[in-house]
Design a protein around this motif. Structure first.
Motif, PDB file in Angstrom:
ATOM      1  N   THR A   1       0.821  -1.213   0.000  1.00 38.45           N
ATOM      2  CA  THR A   1       0.000   0.000   0.000  1.00 38.45           C
ATOM      3  C   THR A   1       0.853   1.261   0.000  1.00 38.45           C
ATOM      4  OG1 THR A   1      -1.685  -1.199   1.237  1.00 38.45           O
ATOM      5  CG2 THR A   1      -1.846   1.198   1.219  1.00 38.45           C
ATOM      6  N   ALA A   2       1.987   1.196   0.701  1.00 42.65           N
ATOM      7  CA  ALA A   2       2.850   2.377   0.748  1.00 42.65           C
ATOM      8  C   ALA A   2       3.348   2.768  -0.640  1.00 42.65           C
ATOM      9  CB  ALA A   2       4.028   2.126   1.682  1.00 42.65           C
ATOM     10  N   GLY A   3       3.499   1.790  -1.544  1.00 43.76           N
ATOM     11  CA  GLY A   3       3.929   2.103  -2.901  1.00 43.76           C
ATOM     12  C   GLY A   3       2.933   2.988  -3.631  1.00 43.76           C
ATOM     13  N   SER A   4       1.650   2.742  -3.409  1.00 45.09           N
ATOM     14  CA  SER A   4       0.630   3.589  -4.031  1.00 45.09           C
ATOM     15  C   SER A   4       0.708   5.021  -3.515  1.00 45.09           C
ATOM     16  CB  SER A   4      -0.762   3.010  -3.767  1.00 45.09           C
ATOM     17  OG  SER A   4      -0.890   1.726  -4.345  1.00 45.09           O
ATOM     18  N   VAL A   5       0.903   5.150  -2.203  1.00 41.99           N
ATOM     19  CA  VAL A   5       0.996   6.487  -1.617  1.00 41.99           C
ATOM     20  C   VAL A   5       2.256   7.198  -2.108  1.00 41.99           C
ATOM     21  CG1 VAL A   5       1.143   7.769   0.539  1.00 41.99           C
ATOM     22  CG2 VAL A   5      -0.298   5.734   0.395  1.00 41.99           C
ATOM     23  N   LEU A   6       3.375   6.472  -2.213  1.00 44.02           N
ATOM     24  CA  LEU A   6       4.613   7.087  -2.688  1.00 44.02           C
ATOM     25  C   LEU A   6       4.496   7.530  -4.139  1.00 44.02           C
ATOM     26  CD1 LEU A   6       7.288   4.746  -1.058  1.00 44.02           C
ATOM     27  CD2 LEU A   6       6.593   7.034  -0.341  1.00 44.02           C
TER      28      LEU A   6
ATOM     29  N   VAL B   1      -3.262  13.572   0.821  1.00 44.81           N
ATOM     30  CA  VAL B   1      -4.604  13.057   0.537  1.00 44.81           C
ATOM     31  C   VAL B   1      -4.596  11.542   0.471  1.00 44.81           C
ATOM     32  CG1 VAL B   1      -6.438  12.989  -1.189  1.00 44.81           C
ATOM     33  CG2 VAL B   1      -5.324  15.161  -0.643  1.00 44.81           C
ATOM     34  N   ALA B   2      -3.638  10.958  -0.264  1.00 45.72           N
ATOM     35  CA  ALA B   2      -3.582   9.505  -0.428  1.00 45.72           C
ATOM     36  C   ALA B   2      -3.337   8.805   0.901  1.00 45.72           C
ATOM     37  CB  ALA B   2      -2.496   9.139  -1.437  1.00 45.72           C
ATOM     38  N   SER B   3      -2.379   9.324   1.689  1.00 47.87           N
ATOM     39  CA  SER B   3      -2.091   8.679   2.972  1.00 47.87           C
ATOM     40  C   SER B   3      -3.259   8.819   3.948  1.00 47.87           C
ATOM     41  CB  SER B   3      -0.822   9.275   3.578  1.00 47.87           C
ATOM     42  OG  SER B   3      -0.957  10.679   3.735  1.00 47.87           O
TER      43      SER B   3
END
Length: 403
Positions: A111-116, A129-131
């Motif tokens: 999931t952290a990859g999507s936020v990054l 916003v994403a986090s």
């Protein structure tokens, strides 16, 4: 003019996209291994299997999307984050005890990859916003905000915003570096051209001026013209050549900066530097004094003011004689631009302007005062017989663009 281009690699963020690509693959494998080692505790393992299969296919199929900023579109980012959020919310359905034991979610740290990706693409605001959406999904999945959940959410939130901020700083640094390279390239080209012209054309013009003056007669006139062209050419060289433009292959991210030498027309709506329009007027008998910084006016106002100055200089040549000297002074004030044209001619006899108007000769009235009146400015003429003439042209900045 043919374009000559050279591509300069100067991206700071491109390594971040490569690192994100590797991170997504590694965390995909990690999520599969977590499920493989703990599959016995899943009440509905088929949900986890289906989701992880979709996750693996999506990750591998979208590797080109996260290879650079051009492929990582907003639509892709939304879809990628949606898959992460769905995985988090599906975790209690696959593992009923996940809420009580604080176990990993189905996508785990993938999931952290999507936020990054949001952080690298859009900066710290997009990352925030994403986090935040990931934080809400984790709280819903847990059912209650535990200490470990709060710790993980805060870690992702701070890390993504920090990376997004660093990316924005890197982009600003790239733009500054690009501008510095542009100025350096233009300066080198101007210096090279100045050396070539000084060694050839300017020396020839100077020699023609000296020899023509010495010979007299028609040769003196040729010498005078050569001297004027020498001054005009020196002004052109000092002002620089056509400015190279920097065109990014990916304008949103600046992955590459291409230096392209172009010979295009300037933007019609861009402010015009009055100094550039008046520079050709300088010559052997016309001295131009100007500020060191550009004197910017709306294009129409700059052209009209330059034309009025030209009309004043024409009057000097016609009425004051070929031997008269003229001085042009440009003053740039916060609320107005003032151009003063002064000559050392015999001056205008009292009543001569009114007499010229009666004869139908309206050069001063229309070419000078009429143009300034249309711009919302004014033209003042002061002449003392035997002491020359001075014309002061004023253009207020607030009204200069209304024409």
């Amino acid at each position: 003019m043919a374009k000559r281009e050279r591509v300069v690699r100067m991206s700071v963020e491109q390594p971040l996209w490569r690192a994100l690509t590797g991170y997504r693959v590694l965390t995909m494998v990690y999520a599969v291994l977590i499920f493989g080692f703990g599959r016995d505790r899943y009440e509905r393992p088929w949900i986890a299997v289906v989701y992880l299969a979709v996750l693996c296919c999506w990750t591998l199929a979208t590797l080109p999307k996260v290879a650079n900023a051009a492929g990582c579109t907003r639509r892709f980012l939304v879809a990628d984050l949606t898959i992460a959020l769905v995985g988090i919310l599906l975790t209690p359905l696959a593992d009923a005890h996940a809420q009580s034991i604080d176990g990993p979610t189905l996508p785990s740290i993938w999931t952290a990859g999507s936020v990054l990706a949001f952080a690298i693409k859009g900066g710290w605001r997009w990352a925030g916003v994403a986090s935040s959406l990931v934080a809400v999904a984790n709280i819903i999945e847990r059912g209650h905000p535990s200490r470990d959940t709060f710790h993980n959410v805060l870690l992702v939130w701070v890390a993504s915003i920090a990376i997004g901020y660093v990316v924005e700083v890197a982009r600003a640094s790239e733009r500054t570096l690009a501008r510095a390279l542009e100025i350096e390239a233009a300066t080198r080209e101007r210096e090279r051209l100045a050396r070539d012209i000084h060694d050839s054309v300017l020396q020839v013009l100077a020699m023609v001026q000296r020899r023509g003056t010495a010979l007299g007669g028609e040769a003196a006139e040729l010498g005078r013209m050569a001297g004027e062209q020498e001054i005009a050419l020196r002004t052109l060289v000092a002002g620089g050549l056509t400015r190279p433009s920097l065109v990014s292959e990916d304008e949103s991210e600046g992955a590459f900066v291409r230096v392209v030498e172009v010979d295009d027309e300037p933007d019609a709506d861009a402010p015009t530097d009055l100094r550039v329009l008046l520079a050709p007027r300088a010559g052997a008998r016309v001295t131009l004094s100007e500020p060191g910084a550009p004197v910017l006016l709306p294009p129409a106002a700059a052209r009209e003011l330059a034309t009025a100055v030209g009309a004043a200089l024409d009057n000097v040549r016609v009425h004051a004689g070929e031997d008269a000297h003229a001085w042009v002074l440009i003053e740039d004030w916060p609320d107005e631009v003032i151009v003063t044209v002064r000559d050392d001619g015999p001056g205008i006899p009292e009543g001569r302007l009114a007499e010229a108007w009666g004869e139908g000769r309206m050069g001063v009235a229309l070419s000078i005062r009429g143009r300034l009146r249309d711009l919302g400015g004014s033209a003042e003429l002061v002449s003392v017989p035997g002491q020359g003439t001075e014309v002061e042209l004023k253009v207020p900045r607030g009204k200069a663009g209304e024409k």
